[in-house]
Write a protein that holds these residues in place. Structure first.
Motif, PDB file in Angstrom:
ATOM      1  N   ARG A   1       2.171   1.795  -3.431  1.00  0.00           N
ATOM      2  CA  ARG A   1       1.099   2.288  -4.308  1.00  0.00           C
ATOM      3  C   ARG A   1       0.895   3.794  -4.114  1.00  0.00           C
ATOM      4  O   ARG A   1       0.667   4.531  -5.075  1.00  0.00           O
ATOM      5  CB  ARG A   1      -0.202   1.542  -4.026  1.00  0.00           C
ATOM      6  CG  ARG A   1      -0.222   0.113  -4.532  1.00  0.00           C
ATOM      7  CD  ARG A   1      -1.526  -0.597  -4.132  1.00  0.00           C
ATOM      8  NE  ARG A   1      -1.543  -1.954  -4.628  1.00  0.00           N
ATOM      9  CZ  ARG A   1      -1.988  -2.312  -5.834  1.00  0.00           C
ATOM     10  NH1 ARG A   1      -2.458  -1.372  -6.645  1.00  0.00           N
ATOM     11  NH2 ARG A   1      -1.966  -3.565  -6.220  1.00  0.00           N
TER      12      ARG A   1
ATOM     13  N   LYS B   1      -7.932   5.690  -8.740  1.00  0.00           N
ATOM     14  CA  LYS B   1      -8.877   4.836  -8.017  1.00  0.00           C
ATOM     15  C   LYS B   1      -8.496   3.368  -8.176  1.00  0.00           C
ATOM     16  O   LYS B   1      -8.545   2.587  -7.214  1.00  0.00           O
ATOM     17  CB  LYS B   1     -10.293   5.074  -8.527  1.00  0.00           C
ATOM     18  CG  LYS B   1     -11.348   4.241  -7.816  1.00  0.00           C
ATOM     19  CD  LYS B   1     -12.737   4.516  -8.358  1.00  0.00           C
ATOM     20  CE  LYS B   1     -13.778   3.643  -7.656  1.00  0.00           C
ATOM     21  NZ  LYS B   1     -15.137   3.871  -8.207  1.00  0.00           N
ATOM     22  N   SER B   2      -8.093   2.977  -9.385  1.00  0.00           N
ATOM     23  CA  SER B   2      -7.691   1.585  -9.622  1.00  0.00           C
ATOM     24  C   SER B   2      -6.408   1.242  -8.887  1.00  0.00           C
ATOM     25  O   SER B   2      -6.228   0.109  -8.419  1.00  0.00           O
ATOM     26  CB  SER B   2      -7.493   1.357 -11.134  1.00  0.00           C
ATOM     27  OG  SER B   2      -8.684   1.597 -11.844  1.00  0.00           O
TER      28      SER B   2
ATOM     29  N   MET C   1      -5.208   2.718  -5.995  1.00  0.00           N
ATOM     30  CA  MET C   1      -5.359   2.731  -4.546  1.00  0.00           C
ATOM     31  C   MET C   1      -6.417   1.757  -4.043  1.00  0.00           C
ATOM     32  O   MET C   1      -6.441   1.417  -2.866  1.00  0.00           O
ATOM     33  CB  MET C   1      -5.698   4.149  -4.077  1.00  0.00           C
ATOM     34  CG  MET C   1      -4.619   5.174  -4.396  1.00  0.00           C
ATOM     35  SD  MET C   1      -2.956   4.658  -3.880  1.00  0.00           S
ATOM     36  CE  MET C   1      -3.206   4.392  -2.122  1.00  0.00           C
ATOM     37  N   ASP C   2      -7.295   1.307  -4.919  1.00  0.00           N
ATOM     38  CA  ASP C   2      -8.333   0.350  -4.513  1.00  0.00           C
ATOM     39  C   ASP C   2      -8.303  -0.844  -5.463  1.00  0.00           C
ATOM     40  O   ASP C   2      -9.236  -1.074  -6.240  1.00  0.00           O
ATOM     41  CB  ASP C   2      -9.704   1.024  -4.530  1.00  0.00           C
ATOM     42  CG  ASP C   2     -10.793   0.104  -3.992  1.00  0.00           C
ATOM     43  OD1 ASP C   2     -10.464  -0.833  -3.241  1.00  0.00           O
ATOM     44  OD2 ASP C   2     -11.978   0.324  -4.346  1.00  0.00           O
TER      45      ASP C   2
ATOM     46  N   GLN D   1      -8.653  -4.368  -7.161  1.00  0.00           N
ATOM     47  CA  GLN D   1      -9.622  -5.451  -7.043  1.00  0.00           C
ATOM     48  C   GLN D   1      -9.203  -6.581  -7.959  1.00  0.00           C
ATOM     49  O   GLN D   1      -8.579  -6.363  -9.000  1.00  0.00           O
ATOM     50  CB  GLN D   1     -11.028  -4.954  -7.414  1.00  0.00           C
ATOM     51  CG  GLN D   1     -11.553  -3.853  -6.498  1.00  0.00           C
ATOM     52  CD  GLN D   1     -12.913  -3.360  -6.942  1.00  0.00           C
ATOM     53  OE1 GLN D   1     -13.484  -3.847  -7.907  1.00  0.00           O
ATOM     54  NE2 GLN D   1     -13.445  -2.384  -6.225  1.00  0.00           N
TER      55      GLN D   1
ATOM     56  N   GLU E   1       0.832  -1.204   0.000  1.00  0.00           N
ATOM     57  CA  GLU E   1       0.000   0.000   0.000  1.00  0.00           C
ATOM     58  C   GLU E   1       0.870   1.258   0.000  1.00  0.00           C
ATOM     59  O   GLU E   1       0.553   2.247  -0.678  1.00  0.00           O
ATOM     60  CB  GLU E   1      -0.924   0.015   1.211  1.00  0.00           C
ATOM     61  CG  GLU E   1      -1.877   1.207   1.217  1.00  0.00           C
ATOM     62  CD  GLU E   1      -2.856   1.152   2.379  1.00  0.00           C
ATOM     63  OE1 GLU E   1      -3.564   2.162   2.591  1.00  0.00           O
ATOM     64  OE2 GLU E   1      -2.915   0.120   3.079  1.00  0.00           O
TER      65      GLU E   1
END
Length: 477
Positions: A301, A334-335, A337-338, A340, A298
């Motif tokens: 990132r 957004k992609s 830091m989050d 999926q 994290e």
């Protein structure tokens, strides 16, 4: 013939799926199995470099003009190009609608490749014409109108394409003129280390220039280079920059950027295509973010996201820029830091290509229309022989009555070249000269036989109901 199109679509879809899977394994495998063909490092573009689209279009134009003459060749080419143009426009509009859904479920790499599916269809455009069934819908444009439209389109294509090419060359020359070779040996070592980690060993220049964001440009060993701004970067930042840009180079994304500009020039009149190519450029960047950050913590990132924000700047020419304009960064950040877990997306790619192939060519341009009699039975043309579908010989007919019945059949010429099947012809007319006319349920096929067994084939779509009983009544044994 529809089965030929289905089989060809399934074959191309399978090749696309196999190529995507091999590229994915190469990029994610810890051990690179280097073959002789890959001794300089494998490029992981899918199937063909996207800029092949331009050379295919140019080669087809030259071939049609050489084979059919200037005007006939230009009409043939315009008909084929407009069919491809229609497919490209419809496909990109659908992608604009579906992409938000696809981005949430499939890998960024698959989403980026989805924008390139049309190039795989166009790459096989001429082959597809050979396996396509005869069209069941035509759009009629008189030949002179078609030539005017083709000329206007070509002028717009050359204007937009010329602008992109000239602006890229001006930008590239400006950068090369005012840049210096990277002086720091440590920076070169970091680049070399990242290249070895990716097993990408093609030569790359490294320059410093007065620019806002790092970017890559060039498509050959002599022109390929990365450009860094005149500012200090930590070794960690350089590693992230090089990792990102090397993936662009390995995937031939500079070619892809050129292809997207070519799509804008090809569909210069369609604003939705321009929007779609911008979205496609975003997905190219996001797909590199995906592979660069997939094993990051994290904290790493956050550092990568900060680097993107600090480097936000508009791209220029055929280049891959680390960080695009700030207005487009929200989606990428957004992609990052989050993250999926997404599906790889191979079935979606295969389905998209298959649907494009089986959708291709069902609507064709027509540059000529008229009745059967007005098109083929001019006063100086006589019917020399008639055969039925069993090729029965010795049939007789009342020519005046037969001409009246044939005059009721309305036809439209299919401007594209097709490869029709004539075995199901109901009635066959042998005309004076070199022409044979095959009358089918929905189509008329013309064969003109020249010397040395050369054959010219033209197809017409039947636009009115045929009274077969009345026609057969005109012919007796």
């Amino acid at each position: 013939m529809i089965w030929g199109q289905i089989v060809w679509g399934a074959f191309l879809a399978g090749i696309l799926g196999l190529n995507f899977h091999r590229a994915w394994r190469w990029e994610h495998s810890p051990e690179k199995h280097v073959s002789f063909a890959e001794k300089y490092g494998k490029e992981t573009f899918i199937m063909v470099p996207p800029t092949d689209f331009f050379w295919i279009l140019l080669a087809l134009l030259i071939w049609f003009v050489f084979r059919d003459g200037f005007l006939d060749g230009l009409v043939r080419y315009a008909a084929l190009a407009m069919g491809e143009l229609l497919l490209l426009s419809v496909y990109y509009v659908l992608m604009l609608i579906l992409m938000p859904f696809l981005r949430n479920r499939f890998s960024a790499r698959a989403c980026a490749v989805l924008w390139l599916v049309p190039v795989f269809v166009f790459w096989q455009g001429y082959v597809l014409v050979k396996v396509l069934p005869l069209t069941y819908q035509t759009i009629y444009l008189p030949r002179h109108v078609l030539l005017i439209i083709a000329t206007i389109w070509l002028a717009g294509f050359l204007a937009v394409g010329g602008y992109y090419l000239i602006s890229h060359m001006f930008f590239r020359n400006l950068i090369l003129k005012h840049s210096t070779k990277e002086p720091n040996e440590e920076t070169w070592e970091i680049l070399k280390r990242e290249q070895e980690a990716m097993d990408y060993r093609k030569p790359i220049g490294l320059l410093r220039a007065d620019v806002s964001a790092p970017f890559s440009m060039g498509q050959t060993n002599k022109s390929r280079c990365m450009v860094l701004p005149n500012r200090h970067y930590t070794p960690e930042e350089l590693s992230m920059i090089f990792n990102h840009e090397l993936h662009h180079l390995q995937r031939c994304d500079v070619d892809t950027k050129a292809f997207l500009c070519l799509c804008n020039a090809f569909c210069w009149f369609n604003p939705l295509v321009w929007i779609a190519t911008r979205k496609a450029a975003e997905d190219l960047e996001r797909s590199c973010d995906e592979i660069v950050t997939e094993k990051m913590t994290e904290t790493e990132r956050r550092s990568y996201a900060t680097l993107l924000l600090d480097s936000a700047a508009p791209g220029h020419g055929f280049t891959t820029c680390l960080s695009a304009e700030a207005s487009t960064l929200h989606y990428r950040l957004k992609s990052i830091m989050d993250p999926q877990r997404h599906r790889l997306g191979i079935p979606v790619l295969m389905a998209a290509l298959f649907c494009c192939v089986i959708s291709f060519g069902h609507v064709s341009l027509s540059d000529e229309k008229g009745s059967f009699t007005s098109l083929f039975l001019t006063p100086d043309v006589k019917i020399q022989a008639i055969y039925d579908k069993q090729y029965t010989t010795g049939l007789k007919w009342d020519e005046e009555v037969l001409r009246k019945e044939l005059d009721k059949i309305n036809l439209e010429h299919i401007a594209e070249q097709r490869n029709p099947v004539v075995e199901n012809a109901q009635i066959i007319f042998r005309l004076s000269g070199i022409r044979t006319v095959y009358l089918l349920e929905k189509h008329v096929v013309i064969r003109d036989f020249y010397h040395y067994n050369n054959v010219s084939i033209e197809c017409y779509l039947v636009k009115s109901a045929i009274d077969w009983n009345a026609l057969n009544a005109c012919i007796t044994r």
